[in-house]
Design a protein around this motif. Structure first.
Motif, PDB file in Angstrom:
ATOM      1  N   ALA A 243      27.372 -22.597   5.566  1.00  0.00           N
ATOM      2  CA  ALA A 243      28.781 -22.849   5.881  1.00  0.00           C
ATOM      3  C   ALA A 243      29.436 -21.664   6.577  1.00  0.00           C
ATOM      4  O   ALA A 243      30.509 -21.804   7.165  1.00  0.00           O
ATOM      5  CB  ALA A 243      29.539 -23.169   4.593  1.00  0.00           C
TER       6      ALA A 243
ATOM      7  N   GLN B 172      30.671 -21.730  10.509  1.00  0.00           N
ATOM      8  CA  GLN B 172      31.860 -22.529  10.777  1.00  0.00           C
ATOM      9  C   GLN B 172      33.124 -21.823  10.281  1.00  0.00           C
ATOM     10  O   GLN B 172      34.135 -21.786  10.972  1.00  0.00           O
ATOM     11  CB  GLN B 172      31.700 -23.866  10.071  1.00  0.00           C
ATOM     12  CG  GLN B 172      32.192 -25.021  10.899  1.00  0.00           C
ATOM     13  CD  GLN B 172      32.286 -26.278  10.041  1.00  0.00           C
ATOM     14  OE1 GLN B 172      31.723 -26.342   8.924  1.00  0.00           O
ATOM     15  NE2 GLN B 172      32.995 -27.263  10.559  1.00  0.00           N
ATOM     16  N   GLU B 173      33.029 -21.262   9.097  1.00  0.00           N
ATOM     17  CA  GLU B 173      34.199 -20.579   8.530  1.00  0.00           C
ATOM     18  C   GLU B 173      34.580 -19.362   9.362  1.00  0.00           C
ATOM     19  O   GLU B 173      35.755 -19.116   9.627  1.00  0.00           O
ATOM     20  CB  GLU B 173      33.908 -20.133   7.095  1.00  0.00           C
ATOM     21  CG  GLU B 173      33.806 -21.292   6.123  1.00  0.00           C
ATOM     22  CD  GLU B 173      33.475 -20.821   4.716  1.00  0.00           C
ATOM     23  OE1 GLU B 173      34.083 -19.839   4.256  1.00  0.00           O
ATOM     24  OE2 GLU B 173      32.593 -21.435   4.077  1.00  0.00           O
TER      25      GLU B 173
ATOM     26  N   ASP C  30      33.937 -18.903  12.508  1.00  0.00           N
ATOM     27  CA  ASP C  30      34.476 -19.307  13.809  1.00  0.00           C
ATOM     28  C   ASP C  30      35.934 -19.731  13.714  1.00  0.00           C
ATOM     29  O   ASP C  30      36.719 -19.516  14.639  1.00  0.00           O
ATOM     30  CB  ASP C  30      33.612 -20.414  14.430  1.00  0.00           C
ATOM     31  CG  ASP C  30      32.311 -19.829  14.989  1.00  0.00           C
ATOM     32  OD1 ASP C  30      32.303 -18.612  15.293  1.00  0.00           O
ATOM     33  OD2 ASP C  30      31.313 -20.560  15.108  1.00  0.00           O
ATOM     34  N   LYS C  31      36.293 -20.288  12.581  1.00  0.00           N
ATOM     35  CA  LYS C  31      37.694 -20.661  12.384  1.00  0.00           C
ATOM     36  C   LYS C  31      38.565 -19.397  12.385  1.00  0.00           C
ATOM     37  O   LYS C  31      39.635 -19.365  12.992  1.00  0.00           O
ATOM     38  CB  LYS C  31      37.860 -21.405  11.050  1.00  0.00           C
ATOM     39  CG  LYS C  31      38.165 -22.877  11.244  1.00  0.00           C
ATOM     40  CD  LYS C  31      38.671 -23.481   9.955  1.00  0.00           C
ATOM     41  CE  LYS C  31      37.575 -24.308   9.294  1.00  0.00           C
ATOM     42  NZ  LYS C  31      37.897 -24.719   7.922  1.00  0.00           N
TER      43      LYS C  31
END
Ligand code: SF4
Ligand code: SF4
Lengths: 383, 254
Positions: A213, A216-217, A219-220
């Protein structure tokens, strides 16, 4: 500074990951997920990840347990070693508590001798890390990685397949790439993110156990930071500092804040809090995956290697890529290997890169905070 | 226009007024247990309408709200030394609690520095303690050691050196010989420390010990470089602060 306030909860979540993960750790254990405790960047995470174990860093960062450690260990030992041992001994660190197996490597003298005592509290496996980076060393290190696999299989009564290892290599590489995208943000001038924030995110990420995960985190967070940056009006260039040397652990606040309070910004961490542990990937397509893993880890430019050319190689590359104005070399008290290397690093930074260099020797106490501030201020004034 | 530099040190607070060419006035007061108050007092005594810019430096540099700028003692000290002695290529300062070495470039900017603030040996404190055991006033040091033959003091630590001296005294060794040995020990140590930077030019020596010729000569011997000092060397920090302040003020006026 202003950025931090604006950042969404997800960011805080990273900074707080260690605290929260006390609970997470318990939850993982309830689900029968094994936990392997480690002390060093040389630990080949992929092997443990392949069997579904989580890996936690046990390097402790507070001087709280040092008095207890000093009952067993000499005083003039690096604070990282004393603090870690102290936490282990006093059972104050939940990660240590929950670790089913501790794995160390024969890195610096202080650490490897400390592991000999650590075995009194917990099952400990020590990997024989060569102290050179020759082809012979690679053969030994590869065999140690295979041995680690066997030790894990036996200890946890499981089997680890090559397929699982390849999968773990891929996931770890993706995590590294994501972290790199984050810490590469300061390549922009001025940096869109403070050094303290980078440090906290990188440190926090080691306590995020759902490795899949992470990209994605991260990149946010990156997106958010970039948006903030676009909107930012004041884009004056500040002096750009690179930090190298020992892992910061218990001195991160003291050092990073001192630099940034003086109007400079930490744009890069070469040490084990940053590039040294993240930058290089494992070759996923290698025919011999063990050798690829061995090569990747053996390449780490730690001062326990002799000679240690990779530190200079990475340092040189980062100084150029991040347009660094000056280098701060952080030495934990009684860390002989990094301390001896200060001369080599100073020569390289001053002569080959032509920028100022300063080394700072410190420990986990706050006694020298004022002096460090003055030194940093004088150093920044010099730029 | 004048600029005012105030240097808040651990034992004294110093001030200097600069008119762009000369230091027109200086003042030294003891630093009390309330350094903020000492700075304020000196500021009030020295500040006039003519003062256009104030720079604070030293340990207490954050404590003077009237200051236009705060600069570390490293930068100020270097600037002050270069002002007092334009040949200065490096500064060696042996203070009461710490010692420092500052390397300047041709344009008299700081290029590198080292600070020893971890250990009393190699600071003025060391010599103070030793002189007390020898029951001799530091003021008379030059006469006291004239024509003496230094004994070798081997201990690197203030506490151990103290017992070493006590036992030398017990053996009946001449006090002047011991004192010269102590001077050599501190100068040798300082020069080893200083040589970690690439010194190559005239060394400006400051701090309380610089006023005694014996320290200058001994340091020169170990450094193998010309060592100079100045009667106002102790004020180098404050002077440097006022010089920096003047330049800042001029930049603003431009
Ligand atoms: S500095 Fe060296 S020994 Fe310490 S964690 Fe990093 S790689 Fe391991
Ligand atoms: S900081 Fe130095 S002494 Fe401490 S554990 Fe790392 S390599 Fe060893």
């Amino acid at each position: 500074m202003e950025i931090k306030k604006e950042l969404p909860a997800i960011f805080e979540e990273f900074a707080q990951a260690r605290r929260n993960s006390f609970i997470t750790a318990k939850e993982l254990k309830d689900k029968d997920i094994p936990m392997v405790g480690v002390f060093c960047t040389y630990f080949p995470n992929e092997i443990a990840n392949a069997m579904g174990a989580v890996v936690v860093g046990l390097c402790s960062t507070s001087d709280e347990t040092i008095p207890e450690a000093e009952k067993d260990l000499p005083r003039n030992l690096c604070p990282l070693i004393k603090s870690s041992y102290g936490f282990a001994k006093t059972d104050k660190c939940p990660f240590f508590y929950f670790s089913d197996l501790i794995v160390g490597e024969t890195t610096c003298d202080g650490k490897k001798k400390m592991y000999e005592y650590l075995g009194e509290f917990k099952p400990v496996h020590v990997m024989e890390l060569p102290n050179t980076q020759s082809e012979n060393a690679l053969v030994l290190w590869k065999s140690e990685i295979i041995k680690l696999k066997e030790v894990l299989e036996k200890h946890f009564e499981t089997t680890i397949t090559e397929e699982q290892i390849r999968e773990a290599v891929h996931i770890k590489n993706e995590e590294r790439k994501a972290l790199k995208r984050l810490y590469a943000l300061p390549k922009l001038v001025p940096s869109p993110i403070s050094g303290m924030d980078i440090y906290n995110i990188l440190y926090g990420s080691t306590f995020k156990f759902d490795k899949k995960a992470i990209p994605q985190e991260i990149d946010k967070i990156i997106e958010k930071i970039k948006a903030e940056y676009e909107a930012r009006e004041d884009k004056t260039r500040k002096p750009r500092i690179l930090i190298t040397g020992c892992p910061l652990g218990g001195v991160s606040e003291k050092i990073i804040r001192a630099v940034e309070a003086q109007g400079a910004e930490v744009v890069c961490f070469e040490n084990c809090n940053g590039a040294k542990s993240v930058e290089e990937l494992v070759d996923e397509d290698a025919a011999d995956i063990y050798e690829a893993i061995a090569r990747r880890y053996l390449n780490i430019g730690c001062s326990c290697m002799s000679p240690n050319p990779h530190r200079l190689r990475l340092l040189g590359q980062l100084i150029d890529e991040y347009q660094v104005d000056a280098v701060v070399d952080v030495i934990l008290q009684a860390c002989h290997t990094y301390n001896v290397e200060t001369l080599m690093i100073k020569r390289f930074v001053n002569q080959e890169k032509g920028i100022p260099y300063m080394s700072i020797e410190t420990d986990y106490s706050t006694a020298d905070a004022g002096q460090i501030n003055t030194r940093m201020a004088a150093f920044v004034e010099m730029l | 226009m004048l600029s005012l530099g105030i240097d808040s040190g651990s034992t004294t607070t110093k001030g200097a007024l600069f008119d762009g060419t000369n230091i027109v006035r200086t003042q030294v007061i003891p630093t009390t247990s309330n350094p903020k108050e000492s700075m304020r007092r000196l500021y009030e005594e020295m500040h006039t309408d003519q003062v256009g810019y104030v720079v604070a430096t030293g340990y207490g540099r954050e404590l003077l709200p009237q200051a236009d700028k705060r600069v570390t003692e490293i930068t100020c000290h270097a600037r002050g030394a270069a002002f007092l002695c334009p040949k200065t290529g490096a500064v060696v300062d042996i203070g009461g609690q710490d010692s420092k070495v500052i390397l300047l470039d041709r344009d008299r900017n700081v290029v590198d520095f080292l600070m020893n603030d971890k250990c009393a040996a190699g600071t003025g404190r060391f010599i103070e303690v030793m002189m007390r055991i020898l029951e001799e006033d530091l003021k008379n040091i030059d006469q006291f050691v004239a024509g003496k033959h230094p004994v070798n003091i081997t201990s690197m630590c203030t506490v151990f050196a103290e017992s070493e001296i006590v036992s030398l005294l017990a053996q009946g060794v001449d006090r002047g010989d011991i004192a010269l040995g102590i001077i050599q020990s501190i100068c040798k140590r300082t020069s080893f420390f200083a040589k970690r930077l690439n010194l190559h030019d005239t060394v400006f020596f400051s701090g309380g010990l610089a006023q005694f010729p014996i320290f200058c000569r001994t340091l020169e011997e170990f450094l193998q470089l010309p060592v100079v000092t100045h009667p106002m060397a102790q004020l180098a920090g404050a002077i440097g602060a006022s010089v920096i302040g003047y330049q800042k003020a001029k930049q603003i006026l431009k």
